[in-house]
Design a protein around this motif. Sequence first.
Motif, PDB file in Angstrom:
ATOM      1  N   SER A 148       0.831  -1.212   0.000  1.00  0.00           N
ATOM      2  CA  SER A 148       0.000   0.000   0.000  1.00  0.00           C
ATOM      3  C   SER A 148       0.863   1.259   0.000  1.00  0.00           C
ATOM      4  N   PHE A 149       1.950   1.238   0.729  1.00  0.00           N
ATOM      5  CA  PHE A 149       2.829   2.407   0.824  1.00  0.00           C
ATOM      6  C   PHE A 149       3.482   2.694  -0.530  1.00  0.00           C
ATOM      7  N   GLY A 150       4.177   1.691  -1.077  1.00  0.00           N
ATOM      8  CA  GLY A 150       4.863   1.888  -2.339  1.00  0.00           C
ATOM      9  C   GLY A 150       3.921   2.104  -3.507  1.00  0.00           C
ATOM     10  N   GLY A 151       2.742   1.493  -3.445  1.00  0.00           N
ATOM     11  CA  GLY A 151       1.813   1.594  -4.554  1.00  0.00           C
ATOM     12  C   GLY A 151       1.115   2.932  -4.666  1.00  0.00           C
ATOM     13  N   LEU A 152       1.016   3.676  -3.568  1.00  0.00           N
ATOM     14  CA  LEU A 152       0.228   4.913  -3.575  1.00  0.00           C
ATOM     15  C   LEU A 152       1.058   6.189  -3.566  1.00  0.00           C
ATOM     16  N   LEU A 153       2.362   6.089  -3.404  1.00  0.00           N
ATOM     17  CA  LEU A 153       3.177   7.287  -3.215  1.00  0.00           C
ATOM     18  C   LEU A 153       3.051   8.294  -4.356  1.00  0.00           C
ATOM     19  N   MET A 154       3.167   7.833  -5.595  1.00  0.00           N
ATOM     20  CA  MET A 154       3.084   8.759  -6.717  1.00  0.00           C
ATOM     21  C   MET A 154       1.698   9.371  -6.841  1.00  0.00           C
ATOM     22  N   LEU A 155       0.666   8.562  -6.608  1.00  0.00           N
ATOM     23  CA  LEU A 155      -0.708   9.057  -6.717  1.00  0.00           C
ATOM     24  C   LEU A 155      -0.987  10.136  -5.680  1.00  0.00           C
ATOM     25  N   VAL A 156      -0.698   9.859  -4.415  1.00  0.00           N
ATOM     26  CA  VAL A 156      -1.015  10.838  -3.375  1.00  0.00           C
ATOM     27  C   VAL A 156      -0.082  12.045  -3.450  1.00  0.00           C
ATOM     28  N   THR A 183      -3.091  19.694   3.519  1.00  0.00           N
ATOM     29  CA  THR A 183      -4.283  18.860   3.700  1.00  0.00           C
ATOM     30  C   THR A 183      -3.937  17.380   3.592  1.00  0.00           C
ATOM     31  N   MET A 184      -3.138  17.036   2.581  1.00  0.00           N
ATOM     32  CA  MET A 184      -2.754  15.646   2.391  1.00  0.00           C
ATOM     33  C   MET A 184      -1.900  15.157   3.553  1.00  0.00           C
ATOM     34  N   GLY A 212      -1.728   5.542   5.039  1.00  0.00           N
ATOM     35  CA  GLY A 212      -1.460   6.776   5.771  1.00  0.00           C
ATOM     36  C   GLY A 212      -0.016   7.226   5.635  1.00  0.00           C
ATOM     37  N   GLY A 213       0.908   6.260   5.665  1.00  0.00           N
ATOM     38  CA  GLY A 213       2.317   6.607   5.504  1.00  0.00           C
ATOM     39  C   GLY A 213       2.597   7.224   4.153  1.00  0.00           C
ATOM     40  N   ALA A 214       1.974   6.688   3.105  1.00  0.00           N
ATOM     41  CA  ALA A 214       2.159   7.240   1.761  1.00  0.00           C
ATOM     42  C   ALA A 214       1.598   8.655   1.672  1.00  0.00           C
ATOM     43  N   MET A 215       0.411   8.869   2.207  1.00  0.00           N
ATOM     44  CA  MET A 215      -0.219  10.191   2.162  1.00  0.00           C
ATOM     45  C   MET A 215       0.627  11.245   2.873  1.00  0.00           C
ATOM     46  N   THR A 216       1.218  10.861   3.980  1.00  0.00           N
ATOM     47  CA  THR A 216       2.005  11.809   4.765  1.00  0.00           C
ATOM     48  C   THR A 216       3.360  12.095   4.131  1.00  0.00           C
ATOM     49  N   SER A 217       4.073  11.055   3.772  1.00  0.00           N
ATOM     50  CA  SER A 217       5.456  11.235   3.337  1.00  0.00           C
ATOM     51  C   SER A 217       5.594  11.741   1.910  1.00  0.00           C
ATOM     52  N   ASN A 276      10.127   9.390  -3.257  1.00  0.00           N
ATOM     53  CA  ASN A 276       9.787   8.432  -2.203  1.00  0.00           C
ATOM     54  C   ASN A 276       9.433   7.069  -2.782  1.00  0.00           C
ATOM     55  N   THR A 277       8.792   7.067  -3.967  1.00  0.00           N
ATOM     56  CA  THR A 277       8.430   5.797  -4.608  1.00  0.00           C
ATOM     57  C   THR A 277       9.678   5.004  -4.981  1.00  0.00           C
ATOM     58  N   THR A 278      10.648   5.673  -5.602  1.00  0.00           N
ATOM     59  CA  THR A 278      11.864   4.963  -6.005  1.00  0.00           C
ATOM     60  C   THR A 278      12.619   4.437  -4.788  1.00  0.00           C
ATOM     61  N   MET A 279      12.536   5.163  -3.671  1.00  0.00           N
ATOM     62  CA  MET A 279      13.185   4.671  -2.456  1.00  0.00           C
ATOM     63  C   MET A 279      12.501   3.408  -1.950  1.00  0.00           C
ATOM     64  N   GLN A 280      11.163   3.416  -1.923  1.00  0.00           N
ATOM     65  CA  GLN A 280      10.432   2.257  -1.416  1.00  0.00           C
ATOM     66  C   GLN A 280      10.524   1.064  -2.360  1.00  0.00           C
ATOM     67  N   VAL A 281      10.386   1.319  -3.670  1.00  0.00           N
ATOM     68  CA  VAL A 281      10.493   0.230  -4.638  1.00  0.00           C
ATOM     69  C   VAL A 281      11.912  -0.338  -4.617  1.00  0.00           C
TER      70      VAL A 281
END
Length: 510
Positions: free
Chosen positions: A72-80, A91-92, A126-131, A415-420
Amino acid sequence: MTEQRQRSRQAGDAESAQADKSRWLALYVLCGGMLMIVLDATIVNVALTDIQQDLGFTPAGLAWVVNAYLISFGGLLMLVGRFGDLIGRRTMFLAGLVVFTVASVLCGVAINEVTLIAARFVQGIGGAMTSAVILGMIFAMFPDPRDQAKAIGRYAFVASAGGAIGLLLGGFLTALDWRLIFLVNLPIGIAVGIGALKILDKDQGAGLKNGADIPGAVLITSALMLGVYTIVKPAAEYGWTDTVTLGLGAAALVLLAGFVLREGTAANPLMPLKIFRSRNLSGANVIQVLTVAGMFGMFFMGSLYLKQVLGYEPIQLGLAFFPVAAIMGLLSVRYSEHFVMRFGARKVLIPGLSLILVALLWLTQAPVDGNYWLYIFGPMVLFGTGAGLAFPALMNLAMSGVEPEEAGLASGLANTTMQVGGALGLAVLATLSASKTEHLLKDGTAVNEALTSGFHLAFWVGAALVVVALAAAVVVLKSVPSSPHGTDDAADVDAELLLDAEVASERTVI
């Protein structure tokens, strides 16, 4: 008239000083939120054995305590990250903080496998939305090159050294009760949330009509989630050549290709493809994937070597990694800004990557009865030094030349490239290491020797990945201007002139 002007000037100076103080307080709030999320990524690894015993996890089910969060974290980072640009990054950030904190409490009170895994998945959201929006907010708050470099240094320390801090903190909390590794997020989340409401400035965002590409959002989220799942599940369990792994990997690539085609034709794309025209942005993200993947040889395999071969307890394990966090903190917070301003991000990145490479090569020589001071402490020092130099430079490169309205997207991408990269490194290194260990055990090799040989292979592969990252840094990257409005060639010159002016000013005062 003169007295009135002086009073006006003093009032202006006081207002400027107050605004500057508020910016730095806002940075610490953002870093506090990031630290809470980064800690969670590694702190859980220390407690897995206790979680398994308490909740009755099967070995296969236990892996999902980590995998559910990563997907969920890695999959949503770019979107959020992009949606943060559209609806407002503050807000995000706040919404993600609420989701992450509530999910952490649910993790801490979980009563069985299902509830913990579900809560970890929500925690990853939540982690993806915040970071995802933090880096973009920092660049918006600190337009001055010197302040920006200093702020990025502090952020990079939290983002990269938080993993080592998590190992240390996880050891102490797990010794008391594994549930504390999740429940500790409640007071931290509340404190960060209150600080964010009081200190962070509101931003309106560009508006959903300027980039709410629903089909694109579905494609990129599906591609990343399926890709991360493929890495952490079938690839890790069945191997990279297994039919299931190849099929799911191909499906993820098809979805990604569909996303690229969609963004090239959409009237209001979720991710404008022009962002990848920047050699530094594209190159920095590729380098980050390779470097983080290689670094898992240090964090994950290194911790397994200390625990399984040398018999370290959780607290000893955390203390063993303390030099990494300490040195990275010193460099990132105190010196990285000066190095980046003086020499340029590219010239700081290359020696940083070189030190990480030497650290991994040193670990390949660690024996079955390895002494900490001879075989572990030195690599920890080199790794902390290298990462303390490399990651602030990488963050600057990854955000260089980005338009303000796309800062959230670039932040989410970084952040996505770091998680992936982390997920990819974990899957590749763990698979290769386990495969070699299993092969040696079948040949009658002693357990500790087989384990050590498997870890050595992981360190060699990690080093090879860093070598490729080094090559990319040398060939692809260009010198980064100190200001987004400067030129590549003027970057280092401007930094030198600024430093020389400061020195001359100090001599005048003396």
